[in-house]
Write a protein that holds these residues in place. Structure first.
Motif, PDB file in Angstrom:
ATOM      1  N   VAL A  80       0.841  -1.196   0.000  1.00 41.89           N
ATOM      2  CA  VAL A  80       0.000   0.000   0.000  1.00 41.89           C
ATOM      3  C   VAL A  80       0.876   1.245   0.000  1.00 41.89           C
ATOM      4  CG1 VAL A  80      -1.841   1.231   1.190  1.00 41.89           C
ATOM      5  CG2 VAL A  80      -1.751  -1.284   1.290  1.00 41.89           C
ATOM      6  N   LEU A  81       0.582   2.154  -0.936  1.00 42.07           N
ATOM      7  CA  LEU A  81       1.315   3.410  -1.049  1.00 42.07           C
ATOM      8  C   LEU A  81       0.345   4.583  -0.962  1.00 42.07           C
ATOM      9  CD1 LEU A  81       3.814   2.901  -4.029  1.00 42.07           C
ATOM     10  CD2 LEU A  81       4.368   3.093  -1.605  1.00 42.07           C
ATOM     11  N   PRO A  82       0.772   5.695  -0.391  1.00 42.85           N
ATOM     12  CA  PRO A  82      -0.034   6.908  -0.490  1.00 42.85           C
ATOM     13  C   PRO A  82       0.066   7.480  -1.900  1.00 42.85           C
ATOM     14  CG  PRO A  82       2.051   7.394   0.565  1.00 42.85           C
ATOM     15  CD  PRO A  82       2.023   5.903   0.367  1.00 42.85           C
TER      16      PRO A  82
ATOM     17  N   ALA B 270       8.766   0.661  -2.973  1.00 39.08           N
ATOM     18  CA  ALA B 270       7.763  -0.376  -2.744  1.00 39.08           C
ATOM     19  C   ALA B 270       8.152  -1.675  -3.452  1.00 39.08           C
ATOM     20  CB  ALA B 270       6.400   0.101  -3.226  1.00 39.08           C
ATOM     21  N   ARG B 271       8.705  -1.557  -4.651  1.00 33.31           N
ATOM     22  CA  ARG B 271       9.172  -2.766  -5.343  1.00 33.31           C
ATOM     23  C   ARG B 271      10.292  -3.437  -4.551  1.00 33.31           C
ATOM     24  NH1 ARG B 271       9.340  -0.289 -11.195  1.00 33.31           N
ATOM     25  NH2 ARG B 271       7.445  -1.105 -12.158  1.00 33.31           N
TER      26      ARG B 271
ATOM     27  N   ILE C  42       0.724  -2.913  -6.302  1.00 31.51           N
ATOM     28  CA  ILE C  42       1.507  -1.879  -5.624  1.00 31.51           C
ATOM     29  C   ILE C  42       0.886  -0.530  -5.933  1.00 31.51           C
ATOM     30  CG2 ILE C  42       3.761  -0.758  -5.456  1.00 31.51           C
ATOM     31  CD1 ILE C  42       5.045  -3.393  -6.282  1.00 31.51           C
ATOM     32  N   GLY C  43       0.501   0.211  -4.901  1.00 31.57           N
ATOM     33  CA  GLY C  43      -0.055   1.532  -5.148  1.00 31.57           C
ATOM     34  C   GLY C  43      -1.069   1.952  -4.112  1.00 31.57           C
TER      35      GLY C  43
ATOM     36  N   ILE D  32      -5.086  -0.704  -5.907  1.00 30.91           N
ATOM     37  CA  ILE D  32      -5.157  -2.090  -5.439  1.00 30.91           C
ATOM     38  C   ILE D  32      -6.545  -2.666  -5.706  1.00 30.91           C
ATOM     39  CG2 ILE D  32      -5.156  -3.505  -3.347  1.00 30.91           C
ATOM     40  CD1 ILE D  32      -2.830  -1.644  -2.376  1.00 30.91           C
ATOM     41  N   ARG D  33      -7.567  -1.854  -5.488  1.00 30.54           N
ATOM     42  CA  ARG D  33      -8.920  -2.338  -5.785  1.00 30.54           C
ATOM     43  C   ARG D  33      -9.055  -2.697  -7.263  1.00 30.54           C
ATOM     44  NH1 ARG D  33     -14.893   0.187  -4.303  1.00 30.54           N
ATOM     45  NH2 ARG D  33     -16.056  -1.195  -5.702  1.00 30.54           N
TER      46      ARG D  33
END
Length: 303
Positions: free
Chosen positions: A197-199, A207-208, A253-254, A259-260
């Protein structure tokens, strides 16, 4: 299938829900109760959990199903599992889902049950034998209350004919589409999906890196490597922690909205349920409650 209504559309997959550390079991139980309240349909206990671990989560929750993802057939004798399944079913209204698997040949447990098993080198046959024993128990485990960790065609076919369905791990929507073709329309198809999860505007490369750190162990397992090669990835994609192409295929990732959208790709490909595994720098030790809460606001957990 009616049982899908109990599982819900989206669940949480987490090894930390095992509650291995007795000192943290109260914290894990409280987290499980919150996940139940948030609306996640199923809590999947990662690793090779025991029925005792499932019992603790069932006692902590009221509505959510609790599943093993997966209970290794080498670590738990089938007659004992059948007896515990009957007990948990009687005590918790059928909320227990018995997810079974043959685990990884690169990581034998050393358990005497595996070492002495006449089918130790034939995992497919061993799974068939295990299911036969569950069927022949004094209180059989019904086929629609058990599922298989299945990646390849043979195990998917066994899941179709002998169980509720399949629980594929570390797969893509393309695998989900192929699995649905093998399973047919009715059996459960509940892939696991790892998410970071990223803002908005977060560092995707960082994140990767988190994703690669967690994937590293699985890159050494033949069953997953073969699965990815069947999906069209190359040996080069499996080197140096995994190519960007592999990472982006196996992870969402995001932001929660991104993600949804990735979860929706799995549903469009034929999934009935998606088991979301939140990956952080501390996966396996910390309970990612902030991420679970954030995702709950973005995902269609109810209705």
């Amino acid at each position: 299938m009616a049982y899908n209504e109990l599982l819900g559309r989206i669940g949480i997959w987490a090894g930390v829900l095992r509650g291995d550390d007795p000192a943290r079991r109260t914290q894990v139980a409280e987290a499980a109760a919150e996940l139940d309240e948030l609306g996640y349909g199923t809590l999947w206990i990662g690793g090779s959990p025991s029925p005792d671990m499932a019992q603790r989560l069932l006692e902590a929750t009221e509505r959510a199903a609790v599943g093993t993802s997966i209970l290794s057939i080498w670590d738990h004798a089938a007659p004992e599992v059948a007896a515990r399944h009957a007990q948990l079913t009687d005590e918790h209204g059928g909320r227990f889902v018995l997810g079974l698997g043959v685990s990884h040949e690169e990581k034998p447990t050393g358990n005497d049950y595996r070492r002495d098993h006449p089918l130790a080198d034939r995992p497919y046959s061993a799974m068939r034998s295990y299911l036969d024993t569950l069927d022949g128990a004094p209180r059989p485990v019904p086929a629609d209350r058990r599922a298989l960790a299945a990646l390849g065609p043979r195990m998917l076919e066994l899941a179709r004919t002998r169980t509720l369905g399949a629980l594929p791990y570390l797969v893509t929507p393309e695998h989900t589409a192929e699995a649905r073709d093998i399973l047919g329309a009715d059996p459960l198809l509940a892939p696991e999906l790892k998410v970071v999860v990223l803002p908005e505007g977060g560092d995707r490369e960082a994140a990767r890196a988190v994703a690669r750190d967690y994937l590293a162990m699985y890159l050494g397992f033949t069953n997953y490597r073969n699965s990815w090669l069947r999906l069209g990835f190359t040996e080069a994609d499996l080197e140096n922690g995994g190519s960007d192409r592999l990472i982006d295929a196996l992870y969402a990732i995001g932001t929660p909205d991104r993600i949804r959208a990735r979860i929706d790709d799995f549903f469009s490909a034929g999934a009935d349920h998606v088991a979301v595994q939140v990956v952080t720098r501390h996966t396996g030790t910390d309970l990612p409650l902030p991420e679970w809460r954030t995702l709950a606001e973005a995902l269609p957990l109810r209705g």
